[in-house]
Design a protein around this motif. Structure first.
Motif, PDB file in Angstrom:
ATOM      1  N   GLU A  69      -7.034  -0.606   4.159  1.00 29.78           N
ATOM      2  CA  GLU A  69      -6.457   0.715   3.442  1.00 29.78           C
ATOM      3  C   GLU A  69      -7.157   1.909   3.433  1.00 29.78           C
ATOM      4  O   GLU A  69      -6.593   3.099   3.620  1.00 29.78           O
TER       5      GLU A  69
ATOM      6  N   TRP B 196       0.763  -1.264  -0.102  1.00 32.53           N
ATOM      7  CA  TRP B 196      -0.155  -0.011   0.048  1.00 32.53           C
ATOM      8  C   TRP B 196       0.719   1.320  -0.050  1.00 32.53           C
ATOM      9  O   TRP B 196       0.553   2.215  -0.644  1.00 32.53           O
TER      10      TRP B 196
ATOM     11  N   LYS C  27       1.030   4.280  -2.772  1.00 29.14           N
ATOM     12  CA  LYS C  27       0.825   5.641  -2.439  1.00 29.14           C
ATOM     13  C   LYS C  27       1.720   6.315  -2.757  1.00 29.14           C
ATOM     14  O   LYS C  27       1.614   7.554  -3.388  1.00 29.14           O
TER      15      LYS C  27
END
Length: 372
Positions: free
Chosen positions: A329, A140, A144
């Motif tokens: 998330e 994640w 990002k």
């Protein structure tokens, strides 16, 4: 230097994957099949934690064990002695199949063998979810950081394409180090579920509790095809329930995409209203759904009902785990702030390639003036 580091990291990653694949192939090839031509397990391949009896009609009795067969009334049984870890041959049988079979034997003491298979599937997914937590968070953060960097680079005007790529690679390496993000997640976490699945196949075939056990009155050693031939309709129903669950969990992302498209006022079927990439993704998802259901239907048609139970509960738990990851998330989006920035030195200094292009252009201009 950055290109050399990237090449070295890429080589290490692919070398590691190759070594791991060769290792798994060697382990699997060294594990002999425990079944005969009629898909019955050989009696000398059966694993048991305690002294027990199995029906001779469910196994292939080898010559060495024929003397052990006990004839009682209309049925014949064969005693099975407890299996030792040291007696197993091969790395795969000793370190993967034997522990899984012993775990099934222990869980069978709590309930029946079908309950043991279901509970094992749940325990496996819970442990994998715990192991994959750090890997999921790392993935994640990577997504990002990459998104934020691309947005910042796109905001810079009059920047050549090659310079954008170079700047993105430099900024990515710097920000990954700052936020302790690994370039590649552990390959072991990705391969472990498949190793456990293959180990579970052998453990189900060789476990004495599964061989002599049943689930809702259906012998666990029977395949859906055998259940259809013998009239064990409960096993056939379990098989079709498995196909429905696999189909739904595979179709769920497509349903999510359709819901989002309708929510935004775009219809999937309209060519002019949806991009070519989205249409290709939708068609690819349909192909993946069809191939997945066909593959499961083909594989589990001749596998024992115990494996259908295992894959059914594993699919449901994996689906619940993926929904939990989506919720995580969203929480990270709200609570974790990543400080992502472009390296200042790369913006101040002009690349050597750009300087060479400018020098060539100036030389050509001087030549044109002289010719004029």
């Amino acid at each position: 230097m950055n290109q050399k580091k990237q090449m070295l990291q890429l080589c290490k990653k692919w070398i590691g994957k190759g070594v791991l694949i060769l290792f798994l192939f060697a382990c699997l090839s060294s594990c002999q099949s425990p079944l005969d031509a009629d898909r019955k397990v050989y009696s000398d391949q059966i694993l048991s934690a305690t002294q027990t009896l199995v029906r001779t009609e469910d196994v292939h009795v080898v010559k060495e064990d024929e003397i052990k067969v006990l004839h009682q009334e209309e049925e014949s049984f064969m005693p099975i002695s407890p299996s030792n870890w040291g007696e197993q041959k091969g790395f795969f049988s000793r370190f993967i199949v034997w522990p899984l079979a012993m775990l099934l034997e222990v869980l069978s003491q709590v309930g029946d063998a079908g309950f043991a298979v279901l509970l094992f599937g749940v325990l496996q997914e819970v442990l994998l979810a715990l192991f994959q937590f750090r890997s999921h968070q790392n993935a994640w953060k990577k997504r990002k950081i990459d998104t934020l960097l691309q947005e910042q680079i796109q905001a810079i005007e009059d920047l050549p394409l090659y310079q954008r790529k170079t700047l993105f690679q430099e900024a990515k390496t710097t920000n990954y180090c700052r936020h302790h993000v690994k370039e590649s997640s552990g390959i072991l976490i990705k391969v472990l579920p498949y190793v456990l699945m293959f180990g579970m196949v052998y453990a189900v075939y060789r476990s004495a509790s599964v061989i002599s056990g049943s689930f809702v009155g259906v012998p666990l050693v029977l395949s859906p095809l055998q259940c259809l031939q013998t009239g064990e309709w409960t096993g056939v129903v379990l098989y079709f329930v498995l196909l429905l669950v696999v189909g739904f969990t595979t179709l769920y992302p497509i349903l999510q995409m359709i819901h989002l498209q309708r929510k935004s006022g775009v219809k999937i079927g309209q060519v002019q209203s949806i991009s070519g990439m989205a249409k290709n993704a939708y068609r690819m998802a349909q192909i993946v759904l069809s191939l997945t259901v066909l593959a499961v239907a083909f594989l589990y048609l001749n596998w024992p009902i115990a494996m259908a139970l295992y894959w059914l509960v594993r699919t449901l738990c994996s689906f619940a785990s993926s929904r939990l990851q989506q919720w995580q998330e969203k929480q990270w989006e709200q609570n974790i702030i990543l400080d992502v920035s472009l390296p200042s030195d790369s913006m101040d200094e002009e690349p050597e390639i750009l300087q060479a292009e400018q020098a060539t252009l100036a030389h050509e201009n001087r030549k044109e003036k002289n010719n004029a």
